[in-house]
Design an enzyme around this catalytic site. Structure first.
Site, short mmCIF file in Angstrom:
data_model
loop_
_atom_site.label_atom_id
_atom_site.label_comp_id
_atom_site.label_asym_id
_atom_site.label_seq_id
_atom_site.Cartn_x
_atom_site.Cartn_y
_atom_site.Cartn_z
N TYR A 319 0.80 -1.34 0.17
CA TYR A 319 0.17 -0.08 -0.03
C TYR A 319 0.67 1.18 -0.05
O TYR A 319 0.55 2.32 0.47
CB TYR A 319 -0.83 0.01 1.15
CG TYR A 319 -1.84 -1.10 1.67
CD1 TYR A 319 -2.71 -1.60 0.69
CD2 TYR A 319 -1.64 -1.85 2.90
CE1 TYR A 319 -3.40 -2.80 1.28
CE2 TYR A 319 -2.18 -2.93 3.43
CZ TYR A 319 -3.11 -3.41 2.63
OH TYR A 319 -4.10 -4.42 2.87
N CYS A 347 14.61 -10.78 -2.58
CA CYS A 347 15.18 -10.89 -3.87
C CYS A 347 14.11 -10.30 -4.48
O CYS A 347 13.60 -10.56 -5.54
CB CYS A 347 15.45 -11.95 -4.05
SG CYS A 347 16.76 -12.84 -2.89
N GLU A 348 13.65 -9.00 -4.12
CA GLU A 348 12.65 -8.27 -4.96
C GLU A 348 13.01 -6.80 -4.39
O GLU A 348 13.13 -6.34 -3.31
CB GLU A 348 11.09 -8.46 -4.62
CG GLU A 348 10.76 -9.82 -4.80
CD GLU A 348 9.19 -9.96 -5.04
OE1 GLU A 348 8.61 -9.05 -5.40
OE2 GLU A 348 8.73 -11.04 -5.01
#
Ligand code: PLP
Length: 430
Positions: A319, A347-348
């Site tokens: 959000y 890992c993002e």
């Protein structure tokens, strides 16, 4: 107001020094304050004092059994959105008579479970659900206590992912359609028409959309009663926002909300009222404590890499939510600020809690904490990247207890099952 304050430069949860909990439990962990939960609950009691109003805490905000039991002891009811939450509320000591069942997709099994457990009311959100509820009740030889969630088509002016009261949202029965459906319900042998419900969204920071919705509720109740369908219960939903940062204009207080409710429903004080607050009770009652694994510099940006991640607290990724992030050992007021990107190890790139955030200098292994993490935090945790979600601790005065332990890696791996046909470990022999 909450009970996470610095004393002699050390963050305390009520009377417990937070570094002591960290030493015992390890990081990351959630920490909830009993006194803050109780205070927020009592704010609503006071705000709606004089009205016959049941506070039905929205379990989805924080469903830890210790939190639910804390509220149950104060007399709270519950608003649940699944059989699982219903079971949690019961397990915490909230009787069915104080449990409201909400949600757009209740299954036959869930409706049956609710009726078997003397649910206070089922908030029906569609015509097919009304028919199914009638059918289930008749098959069980009971009459289902029913309220209808009506969608007033007002703009709650909140984040689009948590706005629920616009006509385009999936929630509730269209306002125009409600009179016809109430007539259908009133003629059903398995349905007891008790109430009307509106819940227009979450993290509302303005009373105006509420007032618009409640005026529409009032009009509809008058119209239904003129048509001979009494509506003794008014469920006003939840959604009151909390201050996530001290910099902005603070959202309305429960007291102002209560005053508005009295004004709009003047002359209807003989009804039973219900409200369903979640976030306002739980959010500022909890913090997430983490350690700094590394401080890294990349192309002129400074990254604070924590041992907490989006699998523990997804609100910033989901959000774009803001959480104040502060050191557990208080910085000197005069300490210079550094600009950090605060991230987790997942890992993002979405695993980012804050970008370009000015903070006092923080070093490797320092403890930091996220304020206002008690609602929609632990309940949304996952094991993504096979990370055990942060455990939950609850504090009361000078005591603390682990309310949900950290899973071990064995616990996590034991959930999966390798089918027989895959055989033993190692390369296949055939
Ligand atoms: C989520 C929800 C609530 C609680 O909303 P908060 O913003 O946490 O107060 C109340 N009622 C219903 C039906 C909900 O879905």
């Amino acid at each position: 107001m909450d009970h996470f304050l610095y004393r002699d430069g050390v963050l305390h949860a009520e009377d417990v020094p937070v570094p002591g909990i960290a030493a015992e439990v390890g990081t990351p962990f959630y920490c909830y304050s009993t006194a803050t939960l109780e205070r927020h609950y009592s704010l609503f009691v006071e705000a709606l004092g004089g009205l016959n109003c049941l506070i039905c805490y929205a379990v989805k905000a924080n469903s830890n059994l210790a939190v639910l039991r804390t509220l149950a002891r104060l007399g709270s009811g519950a608003d649940v959105v699944s059989e699982g939450e219903f079971r949690r509320a019961l397990a915490a000591g909230i009787p069915g008579e104080r449990i409201i069942f909400s949600g757009v997709g209740k299954t036959r099994r869930e409706l049956q479970f609710a009726l078997e457990n003397n649910v206070r009311q089922i908030n029906v959100e569609s015509e097919p659900e009304l028919h199914l509820l009638n059918e289930v009740a008749l098959a069980m030889g009971v009459v289902a206590p029913m309220s209808m969630r009506v969608n007033p088509d007002v703009d709650a002016k909140t984040h689009e992912k948590i706005s629920t009261g616009k006509a385009e949202n999936k929630f509730g029965i269209a306002y125009e359609d409600a009179p016809r459906l109430y007539r259908v319900a009133a003629d059903m042998a398995g349905i007891d028409v008790l109430g009307i419900d509106m819940h227009i969204g979450s993290q509302l920071t303005d009373l105006a959309p509420y007032e618009q919705a409640y005026v529409l509720m009032r009009d509809l109740v008058e119209r239904l009663e003129a048509d001979g369908i009494p509506i003794p219960r008014l469920d006003l939903g939840g959604g009151l926002g909390v201050p996530y940062t001290r910099d902005n204009q603070p959202p309305p207080l429960p007291f102002d909300y209560g005053a508005m409710v009295r004004r709009v429903f003047a002359g209807m004080e003989d009804r039973e009222f219900e409200i369903e607050p979640g976030r306002l009770i739980a959010a500022n009652s909890g913090i997430l404590v983490a350690s700094t694994v590394y401080v890294k510099e990349n192309a002129g940006r400074r990254f604070l890499i924590l041992d907490a991640a989006m699998n523990d607290l997804i609100r910033p990724a989901l959000y774009d939510a803001w959480h104040d992030i502060e050191p557990v050992i208080e910085a000197e007021a005069s300490a210079p600020k550094t600009t950090f990107d605060v991230v987790g190890p997942i890992c993002e790139s979405g695993d980012t809690f804050a970008k370009q955030r000015p903070m006092p200098n923080i070093s490797q292994n320092d403890l930091v904490f996220f304020r206002s993490a008690g609602a929609y935090g632990a309940v949304m945790a996952s094991e993504y990247n096979t990370r055990p979600p942060a455990p939950e601790v609850i504090v009361s005065g000078d005591r603390f207890a682990i309310a949900r332990p950290r899973l071990t890696y064995d616990d996590i791996l034991a959930k999966d099952v390798i089918p027989d046909w895959l055989g033993e470990a190692g390369p296949s022999e055939d």
